[in-house]
Design a protein around this motif. Structure first.
Motif, short mmCIF file in Angstrom:
data_model
loop_
_atom_site.label_atom_id
_atom_site.label_comp_id
_atom_site.label_asym_id
_atom_site.label_seq_id
_atom_site.Cartn_x
_atom_site.Cartn_y
_atom_site.Cartn_z
N LEU A 36 0.82 -1.21 0.00
CA LEU A 36 0.00 0.00 0.00
C LEU A 36 0.86 1.26 0.00
N VAL A 37 2.17 1.09 0.09
CA VAL A 37 3.07 2.24 0.14
C VAL A 37 2.95 3.11 -1.11
N PRO A 38 2.84 2.54 -2.34
CA PRO A 38 2.68 3.42 -3.50
C PRO A 38 1.47 4.36 -3.39
N PHE A 39 0.41 3.91 -2.76
CA PHE A 39 -0.77 4.76 -2.56
C PHE A 39 -0.41 5.96 -1.70
N VAL A 40 0.33 5.73 -0.61
CA VAL A 40 0.75 6.83 0.27
C VAL A 40 1.72 7.74 -0.46
N VAL A 41 2.60 7.16 -1.26
CA VAL A 41 3.56 7.95 -2.05
C VAL A 41 2.82 8.89 -3.00
N MET A 42 1.80 8.38 -3.67
CA MET A 42 1.04 9.22 -4.60
C MET A 42 0.34 10.35 -3.87
N LEU A 43 -0.23 10.05 -2.72
CA LEU A 43 -0.88 11.10 -1.93
C LEU A 43 0.13 12.13 -1.44
N ALA A 44 1.31 11.67 -1.02
CA ALA A 44 2.35 12.61 -0.55
C ALA A 44 2.74 13.57 -1.66
N GLY A 45 2.98 13.04 -2.85
CA GLY A 45 3.35 13.91 -3.96
C GLY A 45 2.25 14.89 -4.32
N ALA A 46 1.01 14.41 -4.34
CA ALA A 46 -0.11 15.26 -4.74
C ALA A 46 -0.45 16.32 -3.69
N LEU A 47 -0.38 15.96 -2.43
CA LEU A 47 -0.82 16.88 -1.38
C LEU A 47 0.30 17.76 -0.82
N LEU A 48 1.53 17.25 -0.82
CA LEU A 48 2.63 18.02 -0.24
C LEU A 48 3.45 18.74 -1.29
N GLY A 49 3.34 18.34 -2.54
CA GLY A 49 4.17 18.93 -3.58
C GLY A 49 5.45 18.14 -3.77
N ALA A 50 6.24 18.56 -4.74
CA ALA A 50 7.43 17.81 -5.12
C ALA A 50 8.44 17.72 -3.99
N ARG A 51 8.81 18.83 -3.42
CA ARG A 51 9.88 18.87 -2.44
C ARG A 51 9.50 18.18 -1.13
N ALA A 52 8.41 18.59 -0.53
CA ALA A 52 8.00 18.01 0.76
C ALA A 52 7.52 16.57 0.59
N GLY A 53 6.88 16.26 -0.53
CA GLY A 53 6.45 14.88 -0.78
C GLY A 53 7.63 13.93 -0.88
N ALA A 54 8.64 14.32 -1.67
CA ALA A 54 9.84 13.48 -1.80
C ALA A 54 10.57 13.39 -0.46
N LEU A 55 10.62 14.49 0.27
CA LEU A 55 11.29 14.48 1.57
C LEU A 55 10.60 13.53 2.55
N SER A 56 9.29 13.50 2.53
CA SER A 56 8.57 12.61 3.45
C SER A 56 8.91 11.15 3.17
N ILE A 57 9.02 10.80 1.90
CA ILE A 57 9.35 9.42 1.56
C ILE A 57 10.82 9.14 1.86
N LEU A 58 11.68 10.13 1.66
CA LEU A 58 13.09 9.99 2.02
C LEU A 58 13.24 9.72 3.52
#
Length: 191
Positions: A36-58
């Motif tokens: 289910l991680v890809p689902f969370v990844v997609m939400l992170a990118g869509a809701l947080l934007g490129a920088r914060a979304g990628a940082l959250s997954i990092l």
């Protein structure tokens, strides 16, 4: 890179959501587990934007590499996890969240048909990073003679249908959240 307290909290929240999503689906002995991680990844990118979304997954990946048991497959974490065949999907998640966030406009509310292509592009990036790593580890570290077609068969075909379904649900959910917030995005655009 300076971050607001709100960005830090939201990045930490999505890192925690990744850990929960990974813990929910710890079963089976497949080389590549359902996740289910890809689902969370997609939400992170869509809701947080490129920088914060990628940082959250990092942050999620770094927590796992530091030894916390946050990944789907045994040993569930630690530096040796880089030798797991599925490790390549983790950097793919970081890149995927970045691509999704970069493709969605931050100044105005994107329509559903803007979300869906961004989600699919993010999935493509995840697979473009994860599948070659899977091939390399299986062939050169584990010493199994696995062709590119077999890697597609074990790492792509069983999952792409579910991942596209996750993309549709994530696109709809992200759209609803953005509509609910109005002009206030989860993470405001930097100027």
């Amino acid at each position: 890179m300076k971050m607001s307290p709100r960005e830090m909290v939201l990045a930490a929240l999505f890192a925690a959501l990744c850990a929960v999503a990974a813990a929910l689906v710890r079963f089976g002995g497949a080389v590549v587990p359902f996740s289910l991680v890809p689902f969370v990844v997609m939400l992170a990118g869509a809701l947080l934007g490129a920088r914060a979304g990628a940082l959250s997954i990092l942050v999620y990946v770094l927590l796992g590499l530091s030894g916390l048991p946050v990944f789907e497959k045994p040993p569930f974490g630690g530096p040796a996890y880089v030798l797991q065949p599925t490790f390549g999907f983790l950097p793919g998640f970081i890149a995927g969240a970045f691509v999704i966030g970069a493709l969605l406009p931050r100044r105005r509310e994107p329509g559903l048909w803007r979300y869906l292509p961004a989600m699919v592009a993010g999935l493509a990036v995840i697979y473009l990073v994860g599948l070659p790593y899977l091939y390399l580890i299986l062939n050169f570290y584990l010493g199994k003679a696995v062709s590119a077609a077999q890697v597609i068969k074990i790492g792509f075909l069983p999952f792409i249908g579910f991942d596209l379904l996750k993309a549709v649900v994530a696109a709809g959910l992200a759209r609803l959240v953005v509509r609910r917030l109005g002009d206030r995005r989860a993470v405001p655009e930097r100027r």
